[in-house]
Design a protein around this motif. Structure first.
Motif, PDB file in Angstrom:
ATOM      1  N   VAL A 150      -7.728  -0.819  16.750  1.00 46.20           N
ATOM      2  CA  VAL A 150      -6.034  -1.799  15.692  1.00 46.20           C
ATOM      3  C   VAL A 150      -5.334  -0.699  16.008  1.00 46.20           C
ATOM      4  N   THR A 151      -3.957  -1.103  17.137  1.00 42.93           N
ATOM      5  CA  THR A 151      -2.869  -0.543  17.309  1.00 42.93           C
ATOM      6  C   THR A 151      -1.622   0.211  16.077  1.00 42.93           C
ATOM      7  N   TYR A 152      -1.660  -1.255  15.693  1.00 46.21           N
ATOM      8  CA  TYR A 152      -0.506  -1.146  14.088  1.00 46.21           C
ATOM      9  C   TYR A 152      -1.654  -1.604  12.512  1.00 46.21           C
ATOM     10  N   GLN A 153      -1.029  -0.751  11.857  1.00 45.81           N
ATOM     11  CA  GLN A 153      -1.428  -1.290  10.506  1.00 45.81           C
ATOM     12  C   GLN A 153      -0.683  -0.763   9.947  1.00 45.81           C
ATOM     13  N   LYS A 154       0.269  -1.994   8.925  1.00 45.37           N
ATOM     14  CA  LYS A 154       1.261  -1.769   8.301  1.00 45.37           C
ATOM     15  C   LYS A 154       1.154  -2.428   6.748  1.00 45.37           C
ATOM     16  N   GLY A 155       0.861  -1.667   5.905  1.00 43.41           N
ATOM     17  CA  GLY A 155       1.922  -2.710   4.581  1.00 43.41           C
ATOM     18  C   GLY A 155       1.410  -1.725   3.259  1.00 43.41           C
ATOM     19  N   THR A 156       1.719  -2.114   2.075  1.00 45.29           N
ATOM     20  CA  THR A 156       1.292  -1.484   0.880  1.00 45.29           C
ATOM     21  C   THR A 156       0.135  -1.767  -0.388  1.00 45.29           C
ATOM     22  N   LEU A 157      -0.201  -1.225  -0.871  1.00 49.74           N
ATOM     23  CA  LEU A 157      -0.707  -1.649  -2.016  1.00 49.74           C
ATOM     24  C   LEU A 157      -0.328  -1.531  -3.134  1.00 49.74           C
ATOM     25  N   THR A 158      -0.169  -2.398  -4.620  1.00 48.48           N
ATOM     26  CA  THR A 158       0.340  -2.256  -5.980  1.00 48.48           C
ATOM     27  C   THR A 158      -0.461  -2.504  -6.769  1.00 48.48           C
ATOM     28  N   ILE A 159      -1.109  -1.130  -7.194  1.00 54.55           N
ATOM     29  CA  ILE A 159      -2.210  -1.306  -8.245  1.00 54.55           C
ATOM     30  C   ILE A 159      -1.632  -1.301  -9.587  1.00 54.55           C
ATOM     31  N   THR A 160      -1.557  -2.159 -10.349  1.00 60.06           N
ATOM     32  CA  THR A 160      -0.161  -3.052 -11.671  1.00 60.06           C
ATOM     33  C   THR A 160      -0.924  -2.247 -12.691  1.00 60.06           C
ATOM     34  N   ARG A 161      -1.973  -2.257 -12.599  1.00 55.72           N
ATOM     35  CA  ARG A 161      -2.881  -2.182 -14.010  1.00 55.72           C
ATOM     36  C   ARG A 161      -4.278  -1.105 -13.475  1.00 55.72           C
ATOM     37  N   LEU A 162      -4.888  -0.788 -13.546  1.00 56.08           N
ATOM     38  CA  LEU A 162      -6.140   0.666 -13.262  1.00 56.08           C
ATOM     39  C   LEU A 162      -6.604   0.972 -14.851  1.00 56.08           C
ATOM     40  N   ASP A 163      -7.295   0.138 -15.836  1.00 53.83           N
ATOM     41  CA  ASP A 163      -7.802   0.347 -17.151  1.00 53.83           C
ATOM     42  C   ASP A 163      -8.857   0.887 -17.390  1.00 53.83           C
ATOM     43  N   LEU A 164      -9.752   1.721 -17.201  1.00 49.55           N
ATOM     44  CA  LEU A 164     -11.233   2.106 -16.801  1.00 49.55           C
ATOM     45  C   LEU A 164     -12.084   1.850 -18.207  1.00 49.55           C
TER      46      LEU A 164
ATOM     47  N   GLN B 265     -11.136  -0.370 -20.176  1.00 55.75           N
ATOM     48  CA  GLN B 265     -11.344  -2.034 -20.606  1.00 55.75           C
ATOM     49  C   GLN B 265     -12.361  -2.611 -19.303  1.00 55.75           C
ATOM     50  N   GLY B 266     -11.728  -1.639 -18.634  1.00 54.58           N
ATOM     51  CA  GLY B 266     -13.014  -1.990 -16.648  1.00 54.58           C
ATOM     52  C   GLY B 266     -11.789  -3.166 -16.504  1.00 54.58           C
ATOM     53  N   VAL B 267     -10.673  -3.061 -15.806  1.00 54.20           N
ATOM     54  CA  VAL B 267      -9.637  -3.807 -15.259  1.00 54.20           C
ATOM     55  C   VAL B 267      -8.551  -3.338 -14.565  1.00 54.20           C
ATOM     56  N   VAL B 268      -8.908  -3.770 -13.238  1.00 60.37           N
ATOM     57  CA  VAL B 268      -8.127  -3.726 -11.965  1.00 60.37           C
ATOM     58  C   VAL B 268      -7.696  -4.803 -11.225  1.00 60.37           C
ATOM     59  N   SER B 269      -5.785  -4.663 -11.791  1.00 56.87           N
ATOM     60  CA  SER B 269      -5.070  -5.878 -10.612  1.00 56.87           C
ATOM     61  C   SER B 269      -4.182  -5.278  -9.701  1.00 56.87           C
ATOM     62  N   GLY B 270      -3.754  -6.025  -9.054  1.00 57.44           N
ATOM     63  CA  GLY B 270      -3.250  -5.313  -8.008  1.00 57.44           C
ATOM     64  C   GLY B 270      -2.077  -6.231  -7.254  1.00 57.44           C
ATOM     65  N   THR B 271      -1.278  -6.206  -6.060  1.00 61.05           N
ATOM     66  CA  THR B 271      -0.833  -6.889  -5.724  1.00 61.05           C
ATOM     67  C   THR B 271      -0.710  -5.899  -4.139  1.00 61.05           C
ATOM     68  N   PHE B 272      -0.463  -6.825  -2.622  1.00 65.35           N
ATOM     69  CA  PHE B 272      -0.550  -6.191  -1.712  1.00 65.35           C
ATOM     70  C   PHE B 272      -0.465  -7.312  -0.734  1.00 65.35           C
ATOM     71  N   SER B 273       0.118  -6.332   0.708  1.00 63.84           N
ATOM     72  CA  SER B 273       0.104  -7.499   1.825  1.00 63.84           C
ATOM     73  C   SER B 273      -0.464  -5.557   3.346  1.00 63.84           C
ATOM     74  N   PHE B 274       0.621  -6.947   3.904  1.00 64.34           N
ATOM     75  CA  PHE B 274      -0.296  -6.602   5.645  1.00 64.34           C
ATOM     76  C   PHE B 274       0.070  -6.655   6.343  1.00 64.34           C
ATOM     77  N   THR B 275      -0.307  -5.941   7.655  1.00 65.13           N
ATOM     78  CA  THR B 275      -0.077  -6.704   8.770  1.00 65.13           C
ATOM     79  C   THR B 275      -1.163  -6.253   9.743  1.00 65.13           C
ATOM     80  N   LEU B 276      -1.584  -7.017  10.402  1.00 65.37           N
ATOM     81  CA  LEU B 276      -2.316  -5.919  11.656  1.00 65.37           C
ATOM     82  C   LEU B 276      -2.277  -6.587  13.504  1.00 65.37           C
ATOM     83  N   TYR B 277      -2.538  -6.065  13.996  1.00 62.05           N
ATOM     84  CA  TYR B 277      -2.587  -6.020  15.434  1.00 62.05           C
ATOM     85  C   TYR B 277      -3.264  -5.387  16.012  1.00 62.05           C
TER      86      TYR B 277
END
Length: 179
Positions: free
Chosen positions: A133-147, A149-161
């Protein structure tokens, strides 16, 4: 000049322009929640992608280890695609995750994203490991990490080439899981 035939022609032309209003691809994804709703969805190259099918293992898992790599998060999911039940998978992870926040998938980085499509010939069936893989770009946003209550939530996007393979574009991603 007769107006009646012109009106009929206009009405027929107007009716021929009617189209079925399908929902936008992003509207076909599960909502972005933060309740532990056990949901995952994204657009893969502009098309809705959600887990489906089962090979004896859950088709959507999230693991978090606060004691490894400063807090390691991994999200794994797969689906089987018709007509031949070909397996596709999306996996991503991040290190040093201790709270809600923003994490990058950009190379070089210990955070990573992977895509598997077993309908593709090798090496394009698995895209995600440098140096292929010569191109990897993106983001992960953790919107909730509640140990508590045991909940993890988030949004993400990425591009791979990877040279010789189609570019993989994952957008509008969201997940919400009970740990």
């Amino acid at each position: 000049m007769k107006i009646y035939p012109l009106l009929m022609l206009g009405a027929l032309l107007g009716l021929s322009q009617c189209q079925k209003n399908d929902p936008a691809p992003v509207d076909q994804l599960p909502p972005a929640t933060q309740t532990g709703a056990n949901t995952f969805g994204c657009l893969l190259n502009g098309q809705p992608w959600t887990p489906q099918g089962n090979n004896g293992k859950p088709n959507f898992t999230v693991s978090y280890d606060p004691g490894y790599a400063g807090g390691a998060l991994q999200v794994k999911t797969y689906r089987y695609v018709e007509p031949n039940q070909v397996r596709q998978g999306i996996t991503f992870g991040a290190a040093n995750v201790t709270q809600a926040g923003f994490y990058s998938f950009d190379l070089p980085n210990s955070n990573s994203a992977f895509y598997t499509d077993l309908s593709q010939p090798s090496p394009c069936d698995y895209i995600g490991d440098p140096p292929r893989v010569t191109y990897q770009k993106g983001t992960l946003t953790i919107t909730r990490l509640d140990l508590t209550q045991g909940v993890v939530s988030g949004t993400f996007s990425f591009t791979l080439y990877q040279p010789g393979c189609d570019t993989v574009r994952v957008t509008n991603g969201r997940f919400d899981k009970k740990l």
